[in-house]
Design a protein around this motif. Sequence first.
Motif, PDB file in Angstrom:
ATOM      1  N   LEU A  69       0.993  -1.178  -0.043  1.00 43.61           N
ATOM      2  CA  LEU A  69      -0.048  -0.104   0.068  1.00 43.61           C
ATOM      3  C   LEU A  69       0.861   1.367   0.005  1.00 43.61           C
ATOM      4  CD1 LEU A  69      -2.713   1.612   0.305  1.00 43.61           C
ATOM      5  CD2 LEU A  69      -2.237   1.287   2.904  1.00 43.61           C
ATOM      6  N   VAL A  70       0.659   1.931  -1.011  1.00 40.73           N
ATOM      7  CA  VAL A  70       1.418   3.503  -1.029  1.00 40.73           C
ATOM      8  C   VAL A  70       0.330   4.416  -0.416  1.00 40.73           C
ATOM      9  CG1 VAL A  70       2.401   5.171  -2.256  1.00 40.73           C
ATOM     10  CG2 VAL A  70       2.699   2.699  -2.695  1.00 40.73           C
ATOM     11  N   SER A  71       0.794   4.963   0.624  1.00 37.22           N
ATOM     12  CA  SER A  71      -0.370   5.744   1.518  1.00 37.22           C
ATOM     13  C   SER A  71       0.305   7.447   1.439  1.00 37.22           C
ATOM     14  CB  SER A  71      -0.374   5.441   2.940  1.00 37.22           C
ATOM     15  OG  SER A  71      -0.851   6.409   3.729  1.00 37.22           O
ATOM     16  N   PRO A  72      -0.465   8.601   1.082  1.00 42.55           N
ATOM     17  CA  PRO A  72       0.045   9.621   1.104  1.00 42.55           C
ATOM     18  C   PRO A  72       0.524  10.318   2.437  1.00 42.55           C
ATOM     19  CG  PRO A  72      -2.089   9.667   1.200  1.00 42.55           C
ATOM     20  CD  PRO A  72      -1.818   8.380   0.992  1.00 42.55           C
ATOM     21  N   VAL A  73       0.462   9.601   3.528  1.00 36.11           N
ATOM     22  CA  VAL A  73       0.776   9.855   4.872  1.00 36.11           C
ATOM     23  C   VAL A  73       1.213   8.751   5.626  1.00 36.11           C
ATOM     24  CG1 VAL A  73      -0.424  12.039   5.044  1.00 36.11           C
ATOM     25  CG2 VAL A  73      -1.809   9.974   5.574  1.00 36.11           C
ATOM     26  N   PRO A  74       2.016   8.653   6.441  1.00 35.39           N
ATOM     27  CA  PRO A  74       3.028   9.726   6.731  1.00 35.39           C
ATOM     28  C   PRO A  74       3.889  10.040   5.521  1.00 35.39           C
ATOM     29  CG  PRO A  74       3.783   7.923   8.032  1.00 35.39           C
ATOM     30  CD  PRO A  74       2.521   7.418   7.320  1.00 35.39           C
ATOM     31  N   SER A  75       4.284   9.209   4.476  1.00 39.98           N
ATOM     32  CA  SER A  75       4.895   9.500   3.424  1.00 39.98           C
ATOM     33  C   SER A  75       4.563   8.520   2.465  1.00 39.98           C
ATOM     34  CB  SER A  75       6.554   9.245   3.720  1.00 39.98           C
ATOM     35  OG  SER A  75       6.794   7.689   4.044  1.00 39.98           O
ATOM     36  N   PRO A 101      -8.309  12.070   4.143  1.00 37.37           N
ATOM     37  CA  PRO A 101      -9.260  12.476   3.282  1.00 37.37           C
ATOM     38  C   PRO A 101      -8.893  13.294   2.241  1.00 37.37           C
ATOM     39  CG  PRO A 101      -9.931  12.654   5.416  1.00 37.37           C
ATOM     40  CD  PRO A 101      -8.603  12.558   5.591  1.00 37.37           C
ATOM     41  N   GLY A 102      -9.320  12.630   0.988  1.00 33.05           N
ATOM     42  CA  GLY A 102      -8.689  13.546  -0.416  1.00 33.05           C
ATOM     43  C   GLY A 102      -7.464  12.960  -0.801  1.00 33.05           C
ATOM     44  N   GLY A 103      -6.570  12.149  -0.130  1.00 27.40           N
ATOM     45  CA  GLY A 103      -5.364  11.636  -0.449  1.00 27.40           C
ATOM     46  C   GLY A 103      -5.727  10.427  -1.354  1.00 27.40           C
ATOM     47  N   SER A 119      -5.572   2.693  -7.814  1.00 27.10           N
ATOM     48  CA  SER A 119      -5.612   3.878  -7.007  1.00 27.10           C
ATOM     49  C   SER A 119      -7.203   4.231  -6.588  1.00 27.10           C
ATOM     50  CB  SER A 119      -4.586   4.823  -7.510  1.00 27.10           C
ATOM     51  OG  SER A 119      -5.114   5.322  -8.722  1.00 27.10           O
ATOM     52  N   ALA A 120      -7.116   5.045  -5.634  1.00 25.75           N
ATOM     53  CA  ALA A 120      -8.475   5.457  -5.224  1.00 25.75           C
ATOM     54  C   ALA A 120      -8.426   6.662  -4.221  1.00 25.75           C
ATOM     55  CB  ALA A 120      -9.364   4.424  -4.732  1.00 25.75           C
TER      56      ALA A 120
END
Length: 219
Positions: A69-75, A101-103, A119-120
């Motif tokens: 999983l590539v998460s926008p937070v924390p990186s 939210p919105g990431g 991606s979503a």
Amino acid sequence: MKTSFPLWGLLLLSAAGLFFSGCSGGSDNGPVISALLTRQAADGSFPLFSASVTVQSQGQPVTNAAVTLVSPVPSATPVPLRPVGNGIYEDIDTGDFSYLPGGVYVFQVGIGGTVYSASATAPGGISIPNHVSGMPVSWEFPGNVNVAKIHKADSDEVHQFLTNLTSPWSPPAEDLADPSIYEVEVSCTRNVLGAFDGGAGDSSFVKIEDENSQPVTNP
């Protein structure tokens, strides 16, 4: 619109293909990949984050996939999801990722040298006031399913709202009229059918959900 239909029964219908937006890129013969990402918050407590991916090929679990999983937070560093058996890979409340939210979240599934990717955008950012005078309820990023439930304390009285709600949303005044405490629960869900590219099965999907509940007092 109020209904006695169970709130989370709607999400089961979603998994059956109703209330899904669609993407192209799937096939009839590729692996079927089901990806779930959720944030659950209640009464102001620290939220629970979970990510889970189920992988099947020709009806059998795939136990040797590499799932991240590539998460926008924390990186944007890929987070590996751990195999837990029966073709399921997950990361539950480890602190390896958070919810924005919105990431945009990206799931990657590697099987035998082929990488399937989807991606979503995460819905939600739900705000529920703690007193009826603070209504309405609101959320920053809608999903394609936005629903609510109100449960009156010390009672079996439950009101469920299963039409696709829009923000800001105010519950009917009569549902919060009695002096009491009410548990108000709101869920924003984004379902994307056929989200995975690379030739994954047509029934592959991504579901991202933000759920928040808060006691609301009157007076």
